[in-house]
Write a protein that holds these residues in place. Structure first.
Motif, PDB file in Angstrom:
ATOM      1  N   SER A 198       0.772  -1.330   0.051  1.00 47.18           N
ATOM      2  CA  SER A 198       0.111   0.085   0.081  1.00 47.18           C
ATOM      3  C   SER A 198       0.879   1.264  -0.144  1.00 47.18           C
ATOM      4  CB  SER A 198      -0.912  -0.092   1.304  1.00 47.18           C
ATOM      5  OG  SER A 198      -0.240  -0.136   2.413  1.00 47.18           O
ATOM      6  N   VAL A 199       2.338   1.272   0.488  1.00 47.47           N
ATOM      7  CA  VAL A 199       2.973   2.339   0.134  1.00 47.47           C
ATOM      8  C   VAL A 199       3.540   2.505  -0.969  1.00 47.47           C
ATOM      9  CG1 VAL A 199       5.138   3.279   1.240  1.00 47.47           C
ATOM     10  CG2 VAL A 199       3.365   2.240   2.728  1.00 47.47           C
ATOM     11  N   SER A 200       4.366   1.382  -1.710  1.00 39.30           N
ATOM     12  CA  SER A 200       5.293   1.728  -2.821  1.00 39.30           C
ATOM     13  C   SER A 200       4.213   1.557  -4.120  1.00 39.30           C
ATOM     14  CB  SER A 200       6.209   0.614  -2.864  1.00 39.30           C
ATOM     15  OG  SER A 200       5.762  -0.695  -3.037  1.00 39.30           O
ATOM     16  N   SER A 201       2.919   0.904  -3.707  1.00 36.74           N
ATOM     17  CA  SER A 201       2.102   0.644  -5.154  1.00 36.74           C
ATOM     18  C   SER A 201       0.724   0.712  -4.657  1.00 36.74           C
ATOM     19  CB  SER A 201       2.645  -0.896  -5.648  1.00 36.74           C
ATOM     20  OG  SER A 201       1.725  -1.114  -6.774  1.00 36.74           O
ATOM     21  N   PRO A 202       0.343   2.025  -4.161  1.00 37.93           N
ATOM     22  CA  PRO A 202      -0.865   2.017  -3.351  1.00 37.93           C
ATOM     23  C   PRO A 202      -2.316   1.989  -4.568  1.00 37.93           C
ATOM     24  CG  PRO A 202      -0.001   4.256  -3.892  1.00 37.93           C
ATOM     25  CD  PRO A 202       1.174   3.352  -4.168  1.00 37.93           C
ATOM     26  N   LEU A 203      -1.953   1.882  -5.762  1.00 34.65           N
ATOM     27  CA  LEU A 203      -2.983   1.717  -6.625  1.00 34.65           C
ATOM     28  C   LEU A 203      -3.386   0.162  -7.088  1.00 34.65           C
ATOM     29  CD1 LEU A 203      -2.226   4.485  -9.499  1.00 34.65           C
ATOM     30  CD2 LEU A 203      -3.502   4.765  -7.423  1.00 34.65           C
ATOM     31  N   HIS A 204      -2.518  -0.609  -6.699  1.00 32.17           N
ATOM     32  CA  HIS A 204      -3.082  -1.918  -6.760  1.00 32.17           C
ATOM     33  C   HIS A 204      -3.267  -2.536  -5.402  1.00 32.17           C
ATOM     34  CE1 HIS A 204      -1.611  -2.212 -11.177  1.00 32.17           C
ATOM     35  NE2 HIS A 204      -0.832  -1.047 -10.750  1.00 32.17           N
ATOM     36  N   CYS A 205      -4.536  -2.893  -5.332  1.00 33.83           N
ATOM     37  CA  CYS A 205      -4.781  -3.744  -4.101  1.00 33.83           C
ATOM     38  C   CYS A 205      -5.414  -4.971  -4.329  1.00 33.83           C
ATOM     39  CB  CYS A 205      -6.071  -2.994  -3.284  1.00 33.83           C
ATOM     40  SG  CYS A 205      -5.241  -1.103  -3.084  1.00 33.83           S
ATOM     41  N   GLU A 206      -5.166  -5.866  -3.085  1.00 34.18           N
ATOM     42  CA  GLU A 206      -5.750  -7.442  -3.143  1.00 34.18           C
ATOM     43  C   GLU A 206      -7.047  -7.349  -3.332  1.00 34.18           C
ATOM     44  OE1 GLU A 206      -3.586  -9.781  -0.511  1.00 34.18           O
ATOM     45  OE2 GLU A 206      -4.269 -11.408  -1.625  1.00 34.18           O
ATOM     46  N   TYR A 207      -7.807  -6.531  -2.633  1.00 32.88           N
ATOM     47  CA  TYR A 207      -9.151  -6.611  -2.478  1.00 32.88           C
ATOM     48  C   TYR A 207     -10.213  -6.163  -3.749  1.00 32.88           C
ATOM     49  CZ  TYR A 207     -10.058  -1.647  -2.186  1.00 32.88           C
ATOM     50  OH  TYR A 207     -10.113  -0.203  -2.477  1.00 32.88           O
ATOM     51  N   PHE A 208      -9.181  -5.949  -4.579  1.00 33.23           N
ATOM     52  CA  PHE A 208      -9.993  -5.597  -6.059  1.00 33.23           C
ATOM     53  C   PHE A 208     -10.561  -6.990  -6.501  1.00 33.23           C
ATOM     54  CE2 PHE A 208      -7.109  -2.269  -7.597  1.00 33.23           C
ATOM     55  CZ  PHE A 208      -7.405  -1.257  -6.371  1.00 33.23           C
ATOM     56  N   ASP A 209     -11.830  -6.852  -7.437  1.00 31.20           N
ATOM     57  CA  ASP A 209     -12.437  -7.904  -7.885  1.00 31.20           C
ATOM     58  C   ASP A 209     -11.896  -8.322  -9.212  1.00 31.20           C
ATOM     59  OD1 ASP A 209     -14.312  -9.716  -8.213  1.00 31.20           O
ATOM     60  OD2 ASP A 209     -16.043  -8.400  -8.669  1.00 31.20           O
ATOM     61  N   TRP A 210     -10.689  -8.559  -9.247  1.00 30.42           N
ATOM     62  CA  TRP A 210     -10.100  -9.160 -10.442  1.00 30.42           C
ATOM     63  C   TRP A 210      -8.789  -9.752  -9.911  1.00 30.42           C
ATOM     64  CZ3 TRP A 210      -9.962  -3.802 -10.747  1.00 30.42           C
ATOM     65  CH2 TRP A 210      -8.688  -3.334 -10.855  1.00 30.42           C
ATOM     66  N   TYR A 211      -7.999 -10.455 -10.536  1.00 29.15           N
ATOM     67  CA  TYR A 211      -6.713 -11.258 -10.540  1.00 29.15           C
ATOM     68  C   TYR A 211      -5.813 -10.568 -11.035  1.00 29.15           C
ATOM     69  CZ  TYR A 211      -2.951 -14.183  -9.107  1.00 29.15           C
ATOM     70  OH  TYR A 211      -1.968 -15.009  -8.539  1.00 29.15           O
ATOM     71  N   HIS A 212      -4.664  -9.869 -10.010  1.00 36.05           N
ATOM     72  CA  HIS A 212      -3.834  -9.027 -10.763  1.00 36.05           C
ATOM     73  C   HIS A 212      -2.511  -9.828 -10.834  1.00 36.05           C
ATOM     74  CE1 HIS A 212      -5.415  -5.319  -8.972  1.00 36.05           C
ATOM     75  NE2 HIS A 212      -4.061  -4.526  -9.334  1.00 36.05           N
ATOM     76  N   HIS A 213      -2.096  -9.999 -12.032  1.00 34.68           N
ATOM     77  CA  HIS A 213      -1.095 -10.436 -12.710  1.00 34.68           C
ATOM     78  C   HIS A 213       0.324  -9.568 -12.622  1.00 34.68           C
ATOM     79  CE1 HIS A 213      -2.711 -14.374 -14.137  1.00 34.68           C
ATOM     80  NE2 HIS A 213      -3.755 -13.750 -14.231  1.00 34.68           N
ATOM     81  N   GLY A 214       1.447 -10.282 -12.555  1.00 34.72           N
ATOM     82  CA  GLY A 214       2.634  -9.690 -12.476  1.00 34.72           C
ATOM     83  C   GLY A 214       3.513  -9.904 -13.729  1.00 34.72           C
ATOM     84  N   GLY A 215       4.591  -8.903 -14.076  1.00 34.98           N
ATOM     85  CA  GLY A 215       5.500  -9.351 -15.087  1.00 34.98           C
ATOM     86  C   GLY A 215       5.429  -8.135 -16.195  1.00 34.98           C
ATOM     87  N   ILE A 216       6.196  -8.364 -17.166  1.00 40.05           N
ATOM     88  CA  ILE A 216       6.268  -7.261 -18.138  1.00 40.05           C
ATOM     89  C   ILE A 216       5.094  -7.384 -19.164  1.00 40.05           C
ATOM     90  CG2 ILE A 216       7.848  -6.274 -20.022  1.00 40.05           C
ATOM     91  CD1 ILE A 216      10.026  -7.143 -18.442  1.00 40.05           C
ATOM     92  N   THR A 217       4.009  -6.917 -18.970  1.00 42.46           N
ATOM     93  CA  THR A 217       2.706  -7.292 -19.634  1.00 42.46           C
ATOM     94  C   THR A 217       2.472  -6.831 -20.786  1.00 42.46           C
ATOM     95  OG1 THR A 217       1.771  -5.649 -18.434  1.00 42.46           O
ATOM     96  CG2 THR A 217       1.649  -7.449 -17.141  1.00 42.46           C
ATOM     97  N   ARG A 218       3.032  -5.477 -21.202  1.00 40.22           N
ATOM     98  CA  ARG A 218       2.770  -5.165 -22.658  1.00 40.22           C
ATOM     99  C   ARG A 218       4.291  -4.847 -23.244  1.00 40.22           C
ATOM    100  NH1 ARG A 218      -1.826  -0.904 -20.811  1.00 40.22           N
ATOM    101  NH2 ARG A 218      -3.694  -2.386 -20.643  1.00 40.22           N
ATOM    102  N   GLY A 219       4.133  -4.259 -24.521  1.00 38.17           N
ATOM    103  CA  GLY A 219       5.363  -4.221 -25.349  1.00 38.17           C
ATOM    104  C   GLY A 219       6.506  -3.475 -24.814  1.00 38.17           C
TER     105      GLY A 219
END
Ligand code: ADA
Length: 549
Positions: A125-146
């Motif tokens: 919640s400090v370094s990446s506050p816009l991404h939270c676990e409680y959101f109603d979708w699965y948050h993937h990780g990686g280099i996701t776009r070009g």
């Protein structure tokens, strides 16, 4: 950043190392053992060997510079946090996915240089506050776009904005934003008509007006595109754009001066095989399905969509509500300086990257935030004002799920409500009445009254293939019956609504916590018109009929 210049594509197979619990900022990259490979773009945690894993991963490859030019790395999306290391030295960090990030690599010679991109898909919640676990979708990780390597001259084109000022006279203002150092000659050309030739200094913004009498307008039926090129000094970029106006006039939303009804869906960029990293083929499949559905509108829920998806929407006449990432932000988020600063940076990146797309019909933010709380109002005020400052040529909006207590309607150009009559807490027989009650409330409300209004979410869960003769909840029949009941009123051109975006285009995996708390069978949000593999449910045909009627 939206500029498409000759750049070297770095997509492909990168060396990979899984570092698990490591601390992103502390990883010493010189001792890493890269004993695996990983596709880029791609979500490492969509690969069977890393399914569901959270932690730090390292991607590595070599790059080469170009004599006398600055090299810049452009990552179109990386989740959620990244640290970029060149020849053992950290050259940049970034927090937050779904928007592009550019990192200056300095002047490099043409020998091989060692590039490592460290990514962390843990929630913080400090370094990446816009991404939270409680959101109603699965948050993937990686280099996701070009990923791209640009070799820039000292002075270069930073981005281009396009504003159609008048659809009758076809007056267009193109703004060229320059950056870097020094001076250079600039020029702009729209569909072969050239302007400019003067000199300017890096950092300047040049506004140039075109009157494009004989050029076709962009519309949903005829999505005509025109080539736009910009040059500054030795730099040259090219893109495709379209001429059209979007305006709010009383309770109407006007495209090229004509009232428009929005018929569409909310779309997550998620697939069981590739996570957030959609391939060109998957994006095209989604567009083909949208066309089959007769949709002219997509709400990009709940984050900026892939740049290639926006290009396809430009080409196919599909309007897009482009939304900043958020899911039910609460007062504690909306009053937190760290959250708000990250959100501001995210909105800037979203608009700068996509402003030239004719498909974008409005900007949005804060899906289902605490817009009924006095303490949250300043965040809505500042966020929506920021979107208007970034691009005054489009309406701004937010999706509320509090139609009877919302305090922010005065701040939005378009009123948008998420509502689930016939699904949460009521039956299909009550659905039409409940929708009417919301429309009545908007008619009465001094700040919502007289503005365009859309239902930005409505729908029901249906498990693909469950064809229950009783038509019980979770069956395909129930979803089809519910949508068949509410859509006629929502799609009626003489009715009380300017449009609808059905929740949702496809089924999507959600987080474990949400699946438990919100009763999500299979661990999925099952309200898709197609399932996660894009197989049509019964409701698909019902919606296609309503959209085409
Ligand atoms: C909310 C939210 C969606 C989804 C939906 C649902 O309206 O905006 O992301 O969670 O509810 O399926 O309940």
């Amino acid at each position: 950043m939206n500029a498409q210049r000759d750049a070297i594509g770095l997509n492909g197979t990168w060396a990979f190392a899984w570092l698990g619990d490591a601390v992103l900022s502390d990883v010493p990259t010189d001792s890493l053992v890269f004993d695996e490979t990983m596709p880029v773009p791609g979500c490492f945690d969509a690969m069977p060997r890393y399914l569901g894993r959270r932690g730090v991963a390292a991607y590595r490859r070599e790059i080469a510079g170009a004599a006398g030019r600055r090299s810049r790395l452009r990552l179109d999306g990386v989740h959620h946090t990244c640290r970029v290391v060149l020849n053992g030295r950290t050259v940049g960090t970034h927090h937050g996915g779904f928007v592009p990030v550019c990192i200056d690599l300095g002047v490099l010679d043409d020998r091989p240089h060692d590039l490592v991109v460290l990514v962390d898909n843990r929630f913080d919640s400090v370094s990446s506050p816009l991404h939270c676990e409680y959101f109603d979708w699965y948050h993937h990780g990686g280099i996701t776009r070009g990923v791209w390597l640009e070799h820039l001259p000292d002075a270069y084109v930073e981005r281009i904005e396009v504003h159609t000022l008048d659809h009758r006279s076809k007056a267009v203002r193109v703004s060229l934003h320059t950056a870097g150092q020094g001076e250079g000659d600039w020029s702009l050309s729209l569909a072969g008509v050239a302007r400019g030739g003067g000199r300017c200094t890096a950092g300047d913004r040049i506004d140039c007006e075109f009157r494009a009498d004989d050029l076709g307008l962009w519309s949903c039926e005829t999505p005509t595109l025109h080539a736009l090129t910009a040059a500054f000094g030795d730099d040259r970029v090219a893109l495709q754009t379209g001429l059209r106006t979007i305006a709010v006039d009383g309770s109407e939303l006007l495209l090229n001066g004509e009232p428009i009804r929005l018929h569409g869906v909310c779309r997550h960029e998620l697939h069981p095989i590739s996570g957030h990293a959609a391939s060109p083929l998957q994006l095209q499949q989604d567009i083909d399905l949208l066309r089959e559905l007769g949709a002219n509108f997509v709400r990009g829920s709940h984050y900026p969509q892939h740049p290639a998806f926006l290009e396809l929407c430009d080409r196919n006449g599909i309007l897009v509500w482009s939304e900043g990432i958020a899911w039910q932000p609460r007062v504690e988020h909306l009053t937190d300086a760290g959250f708000l600063a990250a959100h501001d940076r995210h909105l800037d990146a979203m608009v700068h990257a996509a402003q030239h797309h004719p498909c974008i019909v409005m900007w949005g933010l804060f899906n289902e935030g605490d817009s009924d709380a006095e303490a949250a109002v300043p965040a809505y005020e500042a966020g929506l004002a920021r979107l208007r400052d970034l691009d005054g040529s489009r309406p701004v909006t937010y999706a509320t799920h509090r139609p009877f207590s919302d305090r922010c309607f005065a701040l939005a150009d378009v009123i948008a409500v998420n509502t689930y009559p016939g699904w949460y807490g009521s039956s299909i027989d009550q659905a039409s009445e409940q929708l009417d009650a919301i429309a009545d409330e908007f008619d009465r409300h001094p700040e919502a009254r007289g503005k365009p209004r859309i239902v930005s979410e409505i729908g029901a869960g249906a498990i693909y293939g469950w064809r229950d003769p009783h038509g019980a909840r979770w069956s395909e029949a129930y979803q089809a019956r519910l949508l068949g009941t509410v859509l006629p009123a929502l799609c009626d051109p003489a009715g009380r609504w300017n449009g609808v975006s059905i929740w949702q285009f496809s089924d999507v995996r959600t987080s474990e916590a949400v699946a438990k708390a919100l009763n999500r069978p299979r661990g999925f949000n099952n309200k898709g018109l197609v399932d996660e593999y894009r197989r049509k449910k019964d409701a698909f045909a019902v919606v296609a009929r309503a959209f085409r009627s």
